[in-house]
Design a protein around this motif. Structure first.
Motif, PDB file in Angstrom:
ATOM      1  N   PRO A  74       0.826  -1.205   0.000  1.00  0.00           N
ATOM      2  CA  PRO A  74       0.000   0.000   0.000  1.00  0.00           C
ATOM      3  C   PRO A  74       0.857   1.250   0.000  1.00  0.00           C
ATOM      4  O   PRO A  74       1.905   1.288   0.635  1.00  0.00           O
ATOM      5  CB  PRO A  74      -0.823  -0.115   1.278  1.00  0.00           C
ATOM      6  CG  PRO A  74      -0.212  -1.197   2.072  1.00  0.00           C
ATOM      7  CD  PRO A  74       0.680  -1.997   1.182  1.00  0.00           C
ATOM      8  N   GLN A  75       0.437   2.231  -0.724  1.00  0.00           N
ATOM      9  CA  GLN A  75       1.174   3.491  -0.795  1.00  0.00           C
ATOM     10  C   GLN A  75       0.221   4.639  -0.514  1.00  0.00           C
ATOM     11  O   GLN A  75      -0.971   4.535  -0.779  1.00  0.00           O
ATOM     12  CB  GLN A  75       1.794   3.669  -2.175  1.00  0.00           C
ATOM     13  CG  GLN A  75       2.804   2.594  -2.502  1.00  0.00           C
ATOM     14  CD  GLN A  75       3.397   2.798  -3.874  1.00  0.00           C
ATOM     15  OE1 GLN A  75       3.128   3.779  -4.549  1.00  0.00           O
ATOM     16  NE2 GLN A  75       4.202   1.862  -4.303  1.00  0.00           N
ATOM     17  N   ALA A  76       0.782   5.691   0.004  1.00  0.00           N
ATOM     18  CA  ALA A  76      -0.025   6.887   0.262  1.00  0.00           C
ATOM     19  C   ALA A  76      -0.529   7.434  -1.065  1.00  0.00           C
ATOM     20  O   ALA A  76       0.157   7.344  -2.088  1.00  0.00           O
ATOM     21  CB  ALA A  76       0.811   7.935   0.981  1.00  0.00           C
TER      22      ALA A  76
END
Length: 62
Positions: free
Chosen positions: A47-49
């Motif tokens: 997951p990435q911002a």
């Protein structure tokens, strides 16, 4: 005993569904080294911002 559709069978050549490669006889590993149902060469999802538009309003000293 019921056959689990997610496990390899012995009636046909086993194919790893994640890689499409044939399985090594009597093992849970395909010829590329991946365990059954996994692809060790596929990067794991991380997951990435969220990314936002880098546009910043420019105020002329008001």
């Amino acid at each position: 005993m019921t056959h689990n559709p997610n496990e390899p069978t012995k009636s046909t050549p086993d194919i790893n569904p994640a890689t499409g490669l044939p399985m090594v006889d009597d093992t849970w590993t395909d010829v590329g080294g991946s365990p059954y149902g996994e692809d060790i060469y596929q990067p794991a999802w991380t997951p990435q911002a969220p990314t936002y538009d880098s546009w910043q309003p420019s105020w002329d000293g008001f």
